[in-house]
Design a protein around this motif. Sequence first.
Motif, PDB file in Angstrom:
ATOM      1  N   SER A   1       1.217   4.253  -2.885  1.00 18.96           N
ATOM      2  CA  SER A   1       1.043   5.655  -2.531  1.00 18.96           C
ATOM      3  C   SER A   1       2.205   6.526  -2.983  1.00 18.96           C
ATOM      4  N   PHE A   2       3.271   5.898  -3.429  1.00 18.39           N
ATOM      5  CA  PHE A   2       4.505   6.632  -3.704  1.00 18.39           C
ATOM      6  C   PHE A   2       4.452   7.376  -5.031  1.00 18.39           C
TER       7      PHE A   2
ATOM      8  N   TRP B   1       0.571   7.853   6.785  1.00 19.57           N
ATOM      9  CA  TRP B   1      -0.703   7.571   7.449  1.00 19.57           C
ATOM     10  C   TRP B   1      -1.069   8.666   8.452  1.00 19.57           C
TER      11      TRP B   1
ATOM     12  N   PRO C   1      -7.062   8.910   1.609  1.00 19.20           N
ATOM     13  CA  PRO C   1      -5.791   8.670   0.921  1.00 19.20           C
ATOM     14  C   PRO C   1      -5.594   9.589  -0.278  1.00 19.20           C
TER      15      PRO C   1
ATOM     16  N   ASP D   1       0.826  -1.211   0.000  1.00 18.81           N
ATOM     17  CA  ASP D   1       0.000   0.000   0.000  1.00 18.81           C
ATOM     18  C   ASP D   1       0.861   1.261   0.000  1.00 18.81           C
ATOM     19  N   GLN D   2       1.949   1.224   0.728  1.00 16.35           N
ATOM     20  CA  GLN D   2       2.848   2.381   0.723  1.00 16.35           C
ATOM     21  C   GLN D   2       3.471   2.580  -0.659  1.00 16.35           C
TER      22      GLN D   2
ATOM     23  N   ARG E   1       1.220  14.039   1.287  1.00 17.91           N
ATOM     24  CA  ARG E   1      -0.111  13.450   1.132  1.00 17.91           C
ATOM     25  C   ARG E   1      -0.355  12.369   2.177  1.00 17.91           C
ATOM     26  N   ARG E   2      -1.627  12.044   2.331  1.00 18.79           N
ATOM     27  CA  ARG E   2      -2.041  10.883   3.123  1.00 18.79           C
ATOM     28  C   ARG E   2      -1.824   9.642   2.270  1.00 18.79           C
ATOM     29  N   SER E   3      -1.273   8.571   2.861  1.00 18.50           N
ATOM     30  CA  SER E   3      -1.036   7.342   2.109  1.00 18.50           C
ATOM     31  C   SER E   3      -2.195   6.359   2.269  1.00 18.50           C
TER      32      SER E   3
ATOM     33  N   ALA F   1       4.470  10.596   1.642  1.00 17.69           N
ATOM     34  CA  ALA F   1       3.101  10.134   1.866  1.00 17.69           C
ATOM     35  C   ALA F   1       3.087   9.306   3.136  1.00 17.69           C
TER      36      ALA F   1
END
Length: 218
Positions: free
Chosen positions: A98-99, A107, A128, A94-95, A180-182, A105
């Motif tokens: 998000s990259f 949590w 997210p 998930d990370q 940003r939020r991840s 990014a």
Amino acid sequence: MCTWQRIERLPRTLELLAAQEVSVALYIWNNNRREADRLDALLAHSPVPVQSVHSSRNIGSFARFYLARDLSDRHDAVVFVDDDQDFGPSMVADQLSSFAPGSLAGWWAFTYRLGARSYAERDRVETPFERADYVGVGGMIADSAVFADPELFRCPRRYWFVDDIWLSFYAGHARGWPLRRSLADFTFDPDGLDVDATLTMTKIRMFRYLKRRGWAVG
């Protein structure tokens, strides 16, 4: 990640990392030299590849930036976790989803309220990929290029224990990167060993210091 007071929780972190959907390697900076032998004994049975550094003194959470700097010429991105965090098997995947290059990014993401004059005047970013002014390092994925920048390491030493605020300022203000939020989710283990409450005044002073340096948040 850094270790200090939670050496006994390390097997839990290793277990969670071993369960990830993608292959991972762990890099640890140990700030507690009295626990070096116990940490080495635990790592001898690690289910994931791991490398550790034993510091001669506690230099705070800023130490993990030195690990990231050493990795910056080999990896485009680095993921940070805290030693009191739990996470599911999709966390690293998930990370990675998000990259984006030239960004942070995480949590634990917040925006500062309009006209904010205090570190506490902020609101959690729940969705997210939404923008943030601040992202906590534990639970973050970052473009590793920021850790190759010597200017990042010119943070005043009195603020080394609040590295999260400095990194958010430096990446967002000095480099102009989006925060940003991840996608990833984490939970905390409430073991009473967290030092965050003892750093309140340091965070307040640092926020004011960075605002004077031009941090245009709030």
